[in-house]
Design a protein around this motif. Structure first.
Motif, short mmCIF file in Angstrom:
data_model
loop_
_atom_site.label_atom_id
_atom_site.label_comp_id
_atom_site.label_asym_id
_atom_site.label_seq_id
_atom_site.Cartn_x
_atom_site.Cartn_y
_atom_site.Cartn_z
N UNK A 91 -15.27 4.35 36.24
CA UNK A 91 -16.66 5.29 36.79
C UNK A 91 -16.92 4.68 38.00
N UNK A 92 -16.80 3.19 38.33
CA UNK A 92 -16.96 2.28 39.43
C UNK A 92 -16.08 3.53 40.17
N UNK A 93 -15.11 3.63 40.53
CA UNK A 93 -14.23 4.27 41.43
C UNK A 93 -15.27 6.14 41.88
N UNK A 94 -15.28 5.70 40.40
CA UNK A 94 -16.74 7.63 40.80
C UNK A 94 -15.78 8.33 39.64
N UNK A 95 -15.03 8.43 38.80
CA UNK A 95 -14.68 9.28 38.74
C UNK A 95 -14.65 9.36 36.81
N UNK A 96 -15.17 10.48 36.27
CA UNK A 96 -15.87 9.97 34.59
C UNK A 96 -14.27 9.80 33.63
N UNK A 97 -14.16 9.15 32.85
CA UNK A 97 -12.49 9.06 32.55
C UNK A 97 -13.64 9.61 30.59
N UNK A 98 -13.75 10.87 29.97
CA UNK A 98 -13.96 10.64 28.78
C UNK A 98 -13.05 10.53 28.09
#
Length: 318
Positions: free
Chosen positions: A32-39
């Motif tokens: 998420x720090x890279x901008x990708x939500x990982x649900x």
């Protein structure tokens, strides 16, 4: 029971339950720090737990006491491969990140149980041959007073997770790689103008989350549940996401939040030894971690400052 013995039991149990959350929450922080939500952390944990359990049973005779430790790497590798599905779909094909992660969560239990049935003819593996045992940490258990409480008969993976949190903090906030990861999560267009390969950084973040999420699942099956079944993970991935948010997308914050949730889970085991809560019905203590997860998300989700480009689709210029 003496106070020191009660404290040792509480700390040991807390760290045991916290260990899977520590690895997975820190992994989610990178994504998420890279901008990708990982649900999809829940599904990644399931696949890591499955792979490590099968490896543990198959290789224990030849690897002995090293089996669960190598099982962490196996679980991490499978988690990395599984997270690549999310990376390709959400970064390369620009699919909705929430839906992509949800697909991982939905597919993992069915796929893993199908494979377990194919291998063992049952819906669960049964007890593992070489699960994690408790450890005395580097002789620190000999320190007066605090040694027996914090470093005697405790969780080795949890202390590995603590070291990982320190390393992750250094990578994210003190290295060029971390600066690039964070810049991509805050303003990818500006990062691209500076020559940063935005998609490569996003892939790195998601794959690191898969590696650490898979390790988290491996810890869950080998240190907490001592088997693999469809309920081995049972919401731990979502709890790790809550720890990540509670920790404000910071590795050390995620570590502390994971320990807090680990303590909440340990209450169902240690309650009989704690005078204040020993009369509370066990069913309430069993559901307490999940209620706390909801409360934390409601209270802190609006206050925690997520990366500004989190969940936004990025189109790389040609």
């Amino acid at each position: 029971m003496e106070l020191s013995t009660i404290l040792q039991l509480i700390v040991s149990s807390t760290l045991m339950y916290a260990a899977p959350l520590i690895f997975t929450a820190i992994g989610g922080t990178f994504s998420e720090r890279s901008g990708v939500v990982n649900i999809g952390l829940e599904g990644i944990m399931v696949m890591g737990a499955f792979a490590s359990a099968v490896f543990n049973i198959a290789m224990s005779a030849s690897l002995g006491s090293m089996t669960p430790w190598i099982g962490l790497l196996v679980g991490g590798f499978v988690g990395l491969i599984y997270s690549a599905i999310h990376a390709v779909s959400s970064i390369h094909f620009r699919a909705n990140q929430t839906i992509s992660g949800t697909v991982l969560n939905l597919a993992a239990p069915g796929l893993s149980v199908f494979l377990v049935r194919a291998i063992y003819g049952a819906a669960q593996t049964g007890p593992l041959a070489k699960p994690f045992v408790t450890y005395n940490i580097l002789g620190l258990n000999n320190i007066p007073v605090i040694g027996p409480i914090f470093f005697q008969n405790t969780s080795g993976p949890a202390y590995l997770g603590i070291l990982l949190a320190i390393l992750a903090w250094f990578l994210l906030f003190k290295s060029r790689f971390g600066l690039r990861i964070r810049s991509v999560g805050e303003h990818p267009e500006a990062a691209e103008t500076l020559g940063i390969n935005v998609n490569a950084m996003k892939y790195a973040g998601v794959l690191i989350s898969g590696l650490l999420g898979g390790i988290g699942g491996a810890v869950q099956s080998q240190a907490v549940q001592n088997e693999f079944s469809v309920i081995t993970v049972a919401g731990q991935g979502f709890m790790a996401m809550a720890a990540m948010v509670f920790g404000k997308w910071h590795p050390v914050g995620a570590l502390l939040a994971a320990i807090f949730f680990g303590f909440a889970q340990s209450l169902s085991v240690t309650a009989n030894y704690i005078p204040i809560i020993q009369d509370i019905p066990s069913v309430y203590l069993d559901i307490a971690p999940y209620i706390l997860t909801i409360i934390v998300l409601v209270v802190f989700i609006g206050r925690a400052q997520a990366p500004k480009a989190l969940g936004k689709t990025f189109v790389q210029s040609k």
